[in-house]
Motif scaffolding. Structure first.
Motif, PDB file in Angstrom:
ATOM      1  N   LEU A  79       0.810  -1.211   0.000  1.00 50.99           N
ATOM      2  CA  LEU A  79       0.000   0.000   0.000  1.00 50.99           C
ATOM      3  C   LEU A  79       0.846   1.264   0.000  1.00 50.99           C
ATOM      4  O   LEU A  79       0.316   2.371  -0.106  1.00 50.99           O
ATOM      5  CB  LEU A  79      -0.925   0.011   1.228  1.00 50.99           C
ATOM      6  N   THR A  80       2.169   1.098   0.122  1.00 54.35           N
ATOM      7  CA  THR A  80       3.053   2.257   0.249  1.00 54.35           C
ATOM      8  C   THR A  80       3.235   2.991  -1.067  1.00 54.35           C
ATOM      9  O   THR A  80       3.101   4.218  -1.137  1.00 54.35           O
ATOM     10  CB  THR A  80       4.421   1.813   0.796  1.00 54.35           C
ATOM     11  N   VAL A  81       3.567   2.253  -2.126  1.00 50.74           N
ATOM     12  CA  VAL A  81       3.814   2.896  -3.420  1.00 50.74           C
ATOM     13  C   VAL A  81       2.557   3.595  -3.933  1.00 50.74           C
ATOM     14  O   VAL A  81       2.624   4.752  -4.380  1.00 50.74           O
ATOM     15  CB  VAL A  81       4.371   1.882  -4.429  1.00 50.74           C
ATOM     16  N   ALA A  84       2.256   6.812  -2.021  1.00 49.02           N
ATOM     17  CA  ALA A  84       3.231   7.801  -2.470  1.00 49.02           C
ATOM     18  C   ALA A  84       2.781   8.443  -3.781  1.00 49.02           C
ATOM     19  O   ALA A  84       2.976   9.644  -4.005  1.00 49.02           O
ATOM     20  CB  ALA A  84       4.600   7.137  -2.639  1.00 49.02           C
ATOM     21  N   LYS A  85       2.158   7.651  -4.657  1.00 47.24           N
ATOM     22  CA  LYS A  85       1.631   8.182  -5.923  1.00 47.24           C
ATOM     23  C   LYS A  85       0.580   9.251  -5.669  1.00 47.24           C
ATOM     24  O   LYS A  85       0.558  10.300  -6.338  1.00 47.24           O
ATOM     25  CB  LYS A  85       1.041   7.037  -6.747  1.00 47.24           C
ATOM     26  N   VAL A  86      -0.317   9.015  -4.688  1.00 51.16           N
ATOM     27  CA  VAL A  86      -1.371   9.980  -4.378  1.00 51.16           C
ATOM     28  C   VAL A  86      -0.762  11.314  -3.957  1.00 51.16           C
ATOM     29  O   VAL A  86      -1.180  12.385  -4.420  1.00 51.16           O
ATOM     30  CB  VAL A  86      -2.290   9.428  -3.267  1.00 51.16           C
ATOM     31  N   ILE A  87       0.239  11.266  -3.081  1.00 50.07           N
ATOM     32  CA  ILE A  87       0.861  12.507  -2.608  1.00 50.07           C
ATOM     33  C   ILE A  87       1.583  13.205  -3.756  1.00 50.07           C
ATOM     34  O   ILE A  87       1.537  14.432  -3.879  1.00 50.07           O
ATOM     35  CB  ILE A  87       1.836  12.217  -1.453  1.00 50.07           C
ATOM     36  N   ALA A  88       2.260  12.417  -4.618  1.00 48.73           N
ATOM     37  CA  ALA A  88       2.977  13.013  -5.752  1.00 48.73           C
ATOM     38  C   ALA A  88       2.017  13.694  -6.723  1.00 48.73           C
ATOM     39  O   ALA A  88       2.359  14.711  -7.344  1.00 48.73           O
ATOM     40  CB  ALA A  88       3.786  11.935  -6.474  1.00 48.73           C
ATOM     41  N   ILE A 315      10.747   8.466  -2.174  1.00 51.18           N
ATOM     42  CA  ILE A 315       9.832   7.970  -3.210  1.00 51.18           C
ATOM     43  C   ILE A 315       8.965   9.068  -3.805  1.00 51.18           C
ATOM     44  O   ILE A 315       8.831   9.178  -5.023  1.00 51.18           O
ATOM     45  CB  ILE A 315       8.901   6.878  -2.642  1.00 51.18           C
ATOM     46  N   ILE A 316       8.351   9.897  -2.970  1.00 54.29           N
ATOM     47  CA  ILE A 316       7.366  10.856  -3.473  1.00 54.29           C
ATOM     48  C   ILE A 316       8.017  11.853  -4.423  1.00 54.29           C
ATOM     49  O   ILE A 316       7.479  12.168  -5.491  1.00 54.29           O
ATOM     50  CB  ILE A 316       6.669  11.569  -2.296  1.00 54.29           C
ATOM     51  N   GLY A 317       9.188  12.363  -4.063  1.00 51.45           N
ATOM     52  CA  GLY A 317       9.889  13.290  -4.948  1.00 51.45           C
ATOM     53  C   GLY A 317      10.240  12.652  -6.279  1.00 51.45           C
ATOM     54  O   GLY A 317      10.123  13.287  -7.340  1.00 51.45           O
TER      55      GLY A 317
END
Length: 452
Positions: A79-81, A84-88, A315-317
């Motif tokens: 569920l992490t990746v 991170a996509k949502v925040i990006a 990851i997010i950056g």
């Protein structure tokens, strides 16, 4: 027909236990001010296979598919990746942001006790807190969740930045450090000799590999040839950290400073005995950048991890196309399947609803209205099938362990009353619905398990 290997269906008591566990977890998550989120199960393949996502080993277990537009897709393996996509994709979200999520993930890996190919994960993550208080709070949250579930756990933790500092000081090249971490993470399962062999196979200098094994086993380098798996026990302590800092002179390096800061916080909040520093812990996913941790059953009856997580600032950056920008992010994932393995025979759940309403004769409509009144008061209620012989309906309720039966016949319907039968004593009383609800509430004291 049969289920696909590594998948299962949940119903009856087992599903009730799973729902109960989720409710208890959600209660703790929201008490810590985390908000619910749902992310997409289906994702673009490049997102899931990026080098800053899960890493090579987990990508090998990913389920891949093409849609009718020939787009390359994959089922999420954690569920992490996706988070991170949502925040990006939403750079304007106010930070810090706290979220929790329950969701199924998919990995085409080996099936064993507590490890499926389709399984539920329960994640909590916070974005926007750079200091060690984020890790300390999540470790505190983990202790609260497992305490609520009645599981005594040990939280083992390490810091990947410090781990890299130690490995390079021991002679492992910077290019091989990440691969060496993945090998070291197998120590508890594979044993120290297997770790030594794999380090050599990956190209680690023999002298450096010997030093690393000596450090993990707590022995001098000359003794490592005879080191046994049991020797690793000396590594899981704060003293192991100080020993490594003293041996290599890395005590003032950034990773070592992060370890000391978190140690101080854990001691201040009373978690230092439950949270043990372990230099062999690395976590298998490559995106972690700092602190990592895992929860284990303290009794030793269940060997696999019950949950884990850590800091992943990069990851997010990377996903947002600004790789030089870090989003301070820390997460924690609970494994529902291994938790179920421990709790399946421990949780006390009722076999049936506390009240069964039995229509007698032609009073089906009145029985439905009675059941609705009970449910509106928060009492879980079962409605027996109309037309069933009363003797059989009572026998069924007794076999299920139902504490109360309410009989509604034509006479009760005409008088606006019901007949309440207490199954333990077989006493009956004729009451109106308000009196009935009051009596049931007082008797049951409405514990959580009787609510819908």
């Amino acid at each position: 027909m049969q289920n696909v290997k590594g998948t299962t269906d949940y119903y009856g008591k087992e599903q009730a236990i799973r729902s109960r566990i989720r409710s208890l977890m959600q209660e703790v998550f929201e008490r810590y001010d985390y908000d619910s989120m749902e992310t997409a199960v289906l994702n673009e393949l490049p997102l899931l296979t990026a080098k800053y996502s899960g890493g090579g080993e987990i990508v090998q277990e990913m389920y891949r598919l093409n849609d009718r537009g020939e787009r390359q897709l994959g089922l999420r393996y954690d569920l992490t990746v996706p988070f991170a996509k949502v925040i990006a994709m939403q750079p304007g979200l106010p930070l810090p942001m706290r979220r929790y999520e329950f969701g199924k993930v998919f990995r085409d890996g080996p099936v064993k006790r507590g490890r499926m190919r389709e399984f539920m994960q329960c994640d909590v993550d916070v974005v926007g807190i750079r200091g060690p208080e984020a890790e300390a709070e999540l470790m505190q949250l983990a202790a609260d969740v497992f305490g609520k579930l009645g599981i005594d756990v040990t939280l083992r933790w390490n810091n990947r930045r410090f781990l890299s500092e130690w490995l390079q000081a021991a002679g492992v090249s910077a290019e091989l450090a990440a691969d060496a971490m993945l090998t070291i993470d197998k120590l508890a399962k594979a044993g120290i000799n297997a770790v030594h062999s794999e380090l050599l196979a990956k190209g680690v200098d023999p002298g450096a590999a010997q030093s690393v094994i000596a450090d993990l086993s707590g022995t001098d380098a000359a003794e490592t040839a005879d080191a046994t798996d049991a020797a690793v026990d000396g590594g899981a302590s704060v003293s192991a950290f100080e020993r490594l800092c003293g041996k290599y002179g890395i005590g003032m390096c950034p990773g070592a400073q992060e370890v000391r800061s978190l140690q101080a916080l854990l001691a201040a909040i009373g978690l230092e005995e439950q949270c043990l520093f372990d230099p062999s812990l690395t976590r298998g996913l490559s995106f972690y950048t700092g602190t990592v941790y895992e929860a284990f059953d303290a009794s030793g009856s269940y060997a696999s991890s019950l949950g884990g997580g850590g800091r992943y600032d990069a990851i997010i950056g990377q996903l947002a196309g600004i790789p030089d920008t870090e989003y301070a992010t820390v997460g924690l994932s609970f494994g529902l399947e291994p938790i179920m393995e421990l709790l399946r025979d421990r949780m006390d759940l009722p076999a049936a609803a506390p009240v069964t309403v039995i229509p007698v004769g032609s009073a089906t409509a009145e029985a439905l209205r009675t059941a609705a009144a009970l449910r509106s008061s928060g009492i879980r209620t079962r409605l027996a099938p109309a037309g069933r012989k009363l003797r059989k309906a009572l026998a069924s309720a007794s076999a299920d362990g139902t504490p109360f039966v309410i009989l509604v016949g034509e006479d009760e319907a005409a008088s606006g009353t019901v007949r309440l039968k207490e199954m333990a004593s077989m006493n009956e009383s004729v009451l109106d619905i308000e009196e009935t609800i009051y009596k049931i509430e007082r008797s049951l004291r409405l514990p959580f398990r009787y609510y819908l």
